[in-house]
Design an enzyme around this catalytic site. Structure first.
Site, PDB file in Angstrom:
ATOM      1  N   HIS A 129     -10.594  15.529  -4.825  1.00 22.33           N
ATOM      2  CA  HIS A 129     -11.634  14.497  -4.743  1.00 22.33           C
ATOM      3  C   HIS A 129     -12.122  14.353  -3.318  1.00 22.33           C
ATOM      4  O   HIS A 129     -11.396  14.627  -2.356  1.00 22.33           O
ATOM      5  CB  HIS A 129     -11.126  13.146  -5.260  1.00 22.33           C
ATOM      6  CG  HIS A 129      -9.852  12.688  -4.614  1.00 22.33           C
ATOM      7  ND1 HIS A 129      -8.627  13.151  -5.009  1.00 22.33           N
ATOM      8  CD2 HIS A 129      -9.617  11.818  -3.612  1.00 22.33           C
ATOM      9  CE1 HIS A 129      -7.683  12.584  -4.268  1.00 22.33           C
ATOM     10  NE2 HIS A 129      -8.265  11.771  -3.405  1.00 22.33           N
TER      11      HIS A 129
ATOM     12  N   HIS B 238     -13.819  11.579  -0.701  1.00 19.64           N
ATOM     13  CA  HIS B 238     -14.084  10.163  -0.426  1.00 19.64           C
ATOM     14  C   HIS B 238     -15.423  10.053   0.305  1.00 19.64           C
ATOM     15  O   HIS B 238     -15.661  10.797   1.267  1.00 19.64           O
ATOM     16  CB  HIS B 238     -13.030   9.582   0.521  1.00 19.64           C
ATOM     17  CG  HIS B 238     -11.647   9.504  -0.036  1.00 19.64           C
ATOM     18  ND1 HIS B 238     -11.116   8.356  -0.547  1.00 19.64           N
ATOM     19  CD2 HIS B 238     -10.668  10.442  -0.143  1.00 19.64           C
ATOM     20  CE1 HIS B 238      -9.867   8.564  -0.930  1.00 19.64           C
ATOM     21  NE2 HIS B 238      -9.567   9.831  -0.700  1.00 19.64           N
TER      22      HIS B 238
HETATM   23  P1  5GP Z   1      -6.130  10.082  -1.971  1.00 19.28           P
HETATM   24  O1  5GP Z   1      -5.108   9.158  -1.371  1.00 19.28           O
HETATM   25  O2  5GP Z   1      -5.459  10.970  -3.010  1.00 19.28           O
HETATM   26  O3  5GP Z   1      -6.966  10.817  -1.011  1.00 19.28           O
HETATM   27  O4  5GP Z   1      -7.154   9.150  -2.723  1.00 19.28           O
HETATM   28  C1  5GP Z   1      -6.931   8.585  -3.960  1.00 19.28           C
HETATM   29  C2  5GP Z   1      -7.843   7.395  -4.050  1.00 19.28           C
HETATM   30  O5  5GP Z   1      -7.876   6.993  -5.400  1.00 19.28           O
HETATM   31  C3  5GP Z   1      -7.400   6.205  -3.219  1.00 19.28           C
HETATM   32  O6  5GP Z   1      -8.397   5.863  -2.290  1.00 19.28           O
HETATM   33  C4  5GP Z   1      -7.155   5.108  -4.242  1.00 19.28           C
HETATM   34  O7  5GP Z   1      -7.591   3.853  -3.797  1.00 19.28           O
HETATM   35  C5  5GP Z   1      -7.946   5.596  -5.441  1.00 19.28           C
HETATM   36  N1  5GP Z   1      -7.389   5.217  -6.708  1.00 19.28           N
HETATM   37  C6  5GP Z   1      -6.077   5.165  -7.063  1.00 19.28           C
HETATM   38  N2  5GP Z   1      -5.940   4.774  -8.349  1.00 19.28           N
HETATM   39  C7  5GP Z   1      -7.206   4.591  -8.824  1.00 19.28           C
HETATM   40  C8  5GP Z   1      -7.725   4.184 -10.100  1.00 19.28           C
HETATM   41  O8  5GP Z   1      -7.008   3.917 -11.061  1.00 19.28           O
HETATM   42  N3  5GP Z   1      -9.085   4.097 -10.191  1.00 19.28           N
HETATM   43  C9  5GP Z   1      -9.911   4.380  -9.147  1.00 19.28           C
HETATM   44  N4  5GP Z   1     -11.233   4.253  -9.363  1.00 19.28           N
HETATM   45  N5  5GP Z   1      -9.459   4.758  -7.939  1.00 19.28           N
HETATM   46  C10 5GP Z   1      -8.128   4.870  -7.782  1.00 19.28           C
END
Ligand code: 5GP
Length: 141
Positions: free
Chosen positions: A102, A104
């Site tokens: 993903h 951001h």
């Molecule tokens: P990472 O830490 O893997 O780069 O980003 C994962 C992102 O997913 C985080 O910014 C977190 O806030 C978001 N996230 C985690 N759980 C959920 C969810 O259930 N729904 C949504 N829309 N975002 C989520």
């Protein structure tokens, strides 16, 4: 680590759990981050399974980047953000917490003033209002 087909983003792609969508096409999905680091924080994912940048087919990465560019422009306009950062984490050591590729999209209103990463859930009504602003900006081109 093997790809977990039941990670939350894979389940969103399959429609098994809800998300606040701003864009969807055949290859990608864009939705509001549930714990935004700034108002307008949006995530873009390819629909195909892939844990990170290394493991995802290049054509799916390309589709996600195209959507990221389009949504980033819309987020910037919708929130009149003076700055905007696009990030993508590979591996828990780098800060990755959901193991489906993903990107951001995080507006920056004041240098260094982000909220902490993946910490505090936003009010769903506020997320929906923010998503509506982004969808309107997308529709306006
Ligand atoms: P990472 O830490 O893997 O780069 O980003 C994962 C992102 O997913 C985080 O910014 C977190 O806030 C978001 N996230 C985690 N759980 C959920 C969810 O259930 N729904 C949504 N829309 N975002 C989520």
């Amino acid at each position: 680590m093997a790809y977990d087909a039941n990670n939350i983003f894979a389940r969103m792609v399959r429609g098994e759990i809800p998300c606040t969508r701003v864009h969807e096409d055949a290859d990608t999905l864009a939705f509001m981050d549930i714990m935004p680091q700034a108002d307008g924080h949006t995530l873009v994912i390819p629909k195909v399974a892939g844990e990170n940048l290394y493991e995802t087919p290049p054509e799916s990465v390309a589709a996600a980047i195209r959507t990221t560019q389009r949504v980033a422009r819309a987020v910037q306009r919708a929130f009149a953000a003076p700055g905007l950062v696009v990030t993508q984490f590979n591996g828990a050591t780098a800060g990755q917490t959901v193991f489906h590729l993903h990107f951001h999209i995080v507006p920056v209103y004041t240098a260094g003033a982000w909220r902490p990463h993946a910490r505090e859930k936003a009010d769903p009504a506020v997320l929906e209002e923010h998503a509506a602003r982004i969808r309107a900006a997308l529709a306006a081109g």
